[in-house]
Design an enzyme around this catalytic site. Structure first.
Site, PDB file in Angstrom:
ATOM      1  N   LYS A 119       0.771  -1.254  -0.117  1.00 16.56           N
ATOM      2  CA  LYS A 119       0.017  -0.024  -0.119  1.00 16.56           C
ATOM      3  C   LYS A 119       0.812   1.131  -0.092  1.00 16.56           C
ATOM      4  CE  LYS A 119      -4.219  -2.203   0.973  1.00 16.56           C
ATOM      5  NZ  LYS A 119      -3.878  -3.377   1.619  1.00 16.56           N
TER       6      LYS A 119
HETATM    7  C1  PLP Z   1      -4.597  -4.542   1.023  1.00 21.30           C
HETATM    8  C2  PLP Z   1      -3.935  -6.020   0.936  1.00 21.30           C
HETATM    9  C3  PLP Z   1      -4.192  -6.924   0.112  1.00 21.30           C
HETATM   10  C4  PLP Z   1      -5.420  -6.909  -1.016  1.00 21.30           C
HETATM   11  O1  PLP Z   1      -5.235  -5.726  -1.710  1.00 21.30           O
HETATM   12  P1  PLP Z   1      -6.584  -5.303  -2.628  1.00 21.30           P
HETATM   13  O2  PLP Z   1      -5.927  -3.979  -3.376  1.00 21.30           O
HETATM   14  O3  PLP Z   1      -7.616  -4.840  -1.380  1.00 21.30           O
HETATM   15  O4  PLP Z   1      -7.127  -6.285  -3.234  1.00 21.30           O
HETATM   16  C5  PLP Z   1      -3.233  -7.955   0.063  1.00 21.30           C
HETATM   17  N1  PLP Z   1      -2.305  -8.195   0.798  1.00 21.30           N
HETATM   18  C6  PLP Z   1      -2.061  -7.282   1.519  1.00 21.30           C
HETATM   19  C7  PLP Z   1      -0.841  -7.425   2.313  1.00 21.30           C
HETATM   20  C8  PLP Z   1      -2.675  -6.214   1.637  1.00 21.30           C
HETATM   21  O5  PLP Z   1      -2.328  -5.114   2.773  1.00 21.30           O
END
Ligand code: PLP
Length: 465
Positions: free
Chosen positions: A112
């Site tokens: 993120k």
């Molecule tokens: C947010 C997240 C996901 C999922 O990603 P999306 O974009 O919501 O599908 C997968 N793995 C981790 C570690 C995350 O923080």
């Protein structure tokens, strides 16, 4: 660059509007009116190029005249300088035709950071230009919150409120959010699950008086700018493996359908992406809809990959819109049906459209733990449970024949974010990087609320209203 919405009832918008609005006024999600195209020459040129330079190029295709290429390059340089690894998003080979794309070298150790570090800087610049201040709200299943707080705390023109489901995130995840002491940062622990948090955010956005009072905006993965920023590592990874000549498949640990949708966007922009593997844990609504067409949440089951403990995947509406031939009225009708009856059926022709690009697999807890252990035994390195879910899926999809040739699995978090699950599976406790050595001694700053929009609104108004 002009944007439209998936529900067809709001006016077209420019990038700056899309960036700061998050959700469109008609309740829909913004998408570019036409997909910008990257030429084969440009894509080949991304091989070995600095990550920030590729980011500036790809983002320039989406920002229109809101930012110059030079401004984007400066912002991207700053954003990705905060990453620990010199390659920013390194690829590791784990099999003849298998790679892992490490997306966890940013300041909060999850993918993120890639979007949030850019988004914070874009926001701050736009608001400085306009002489405005916004309150940004985010619901988090664990990682978005920390990434948003770390990206936005230094910003001069935003306050940031993060809702997380109380007791449903790991202690490392919680502490990465609650130990940041800044006048513009607020954490709220909600008595409920992630879908409750997300529903509260939606309902606060629907309250025009509240939106105007605190000047509410969003950075959840419904924000288009986040998806645009996430398309970049699909380009760098594919270019490093020889795109555009050979198709590359990507398998993505999926919750809100943001990250894997960014892969779809890269494909629409001309990248030679084969298929996109949607990997889910036991919360498998996306696997069910992609195999049966039935989109019906069943209640969230807590797993060891909590960032994917999601049943209502907001960004799925974007794919639905494309699959319905970009028909806003049809998308609105299905989403209305969904919110009234907690379920809907994707029409067969739209399902067929989706199945051309997407395959899916749901990994259970036993297989996920076994994969962490098997990966450690084979490679001597630890992977986190989200990555393990995707590795289980990648192997199963290859075995089924759904994927053949080169497969890149996205590794979305550092194993030290999920130490208990990793240690239980492998017997090894992953160490936090040095910057977080004293994480468990730092004081926490946190408010508590029931899962009711009015209660959350009152807390926010008291602090930032
Ligand atoms: C947010 C997240 C996901 C999922 O990603 P999306 O974009 O919501 O599908 C997968 N793995 C981790 C570690 C995350 O923080």
């Amino acid at each position: 660059m002009t944007y439209l919405t998936t529900r067809g009832r709001a006016r077209d918008a420019d990038f700056e509007t899309v960036l700061t609005a998050g959700l469109a006024p008609d309740g829909g999600l913004y998408l570019p009116k036409a997909w910008p195209q990257a030429s084969a020459g440009e894509i080949a040129g991304y091989a070995g190029a600095p990550y920030a330079a590729v980011a500036a190029d790809v983002l320039a295709a989406f920002t229109g005249d809101a930012f110059s290429r030079d401004a984007l390059l400066r912002l991207a340089d700053e954003a990705y300088a905060s990453f620990e690894h010199e390659e920013t998003a390194p690829l590791t080979q784990v099999g003849d035709e298998d790679w892992i794309l490490e997306l966890y070298h940013g300041p909060t150790l999850a993918f993120k950071d890639f979007a949030m570090q850019i988004l914070g800087r874009l926001f701050d610049r736009v608001l400085a230009r306009r002489g405005e201040r916004l309150t940004i709200i985010a619901a988090t299943s664990g990682d978005t919150g920390a990434a948003a707080i770390h990206a936005l705390a230094p910003c001069d023109h935003v306050d940031i409120v993060v809702l997380h489901p109380e007791g449903r995130v790991t202690e490392v995840q919680r502490r990465m959010m609650t130990t940041v002491e800044a006048p513009n940062v607020m954490n709220i622990a909600v008595k409920g699950d992630f879908d409750d948090c997300q529903a509260i955010v939606k309902s606060l956005f629907a309250d025009r008086a509240f939106v105007d009072r605190v000047r509410l905006s969003g950075v959840n993965s419904i924000n288009w700018a986040r998806l645009a920023a996430q398309t970049v590592y699909y380009f760098t990874a594919a270019a490093a493996l020889g795109a555009p000549d050979e198709p590359i498949h990507f398998v993505v640990p999926t919750g809100n359908f943001g990250d894997v949708f960014a892969g779809y966007v890269a494909k629409k922009m001309g990248l030679n992406v084969g298929r996109l593997g949607v990997a889910t844990n036991a919360n498998d609504i996306l696997h069910r809809v992609l195999t049966t067409g039935e989109y019906r949440p069943t209640g969230v089951a807590p797993t060891m990959s909590p960032s994917m403990d999601i049943q209502v995947a907001s960004n799925f509406e974007r794919l639905l819109f494309d699959a319905l031939g970009r028909d806003g009225a049809a998308t609105r009708a299905l989403m209305d049906k969904f919110s009234k009856t907690r379920g809907m059926t994707v029409p067969p022709s739209a399902l067929e459209f989706m199945q051309k690009d997407f395959v899916s697999y749901a990994a259970d807890e036993t297989a996920t733990a076994a994969e962490m252990r098997a990966h450690f035994e084979a490679n001597g390195t630890l992977i986190d449970p989200h990555t393990a879910v995707a590795r289980v899926a990648a192997k199963a999809l290859r075995e089924d024949g759904a994927l053949s040739g080169r497969v890149v699995t996205l590794s979305t978090a550092h194993p030290a974010k999920f130490p208990d699950a990793v240690a239980a599976a492998t017997g090894e406790t992953p160490a936090l990087p040095p910057a977080y050595a004293d994480l468990f001694e730092r004081p926490e700053f946190i408010a508590h609320a029931p899962a009711e929009p009015a209660a959350v609104a009152a807390i926010i108004v008291e602090r930032f209203g």
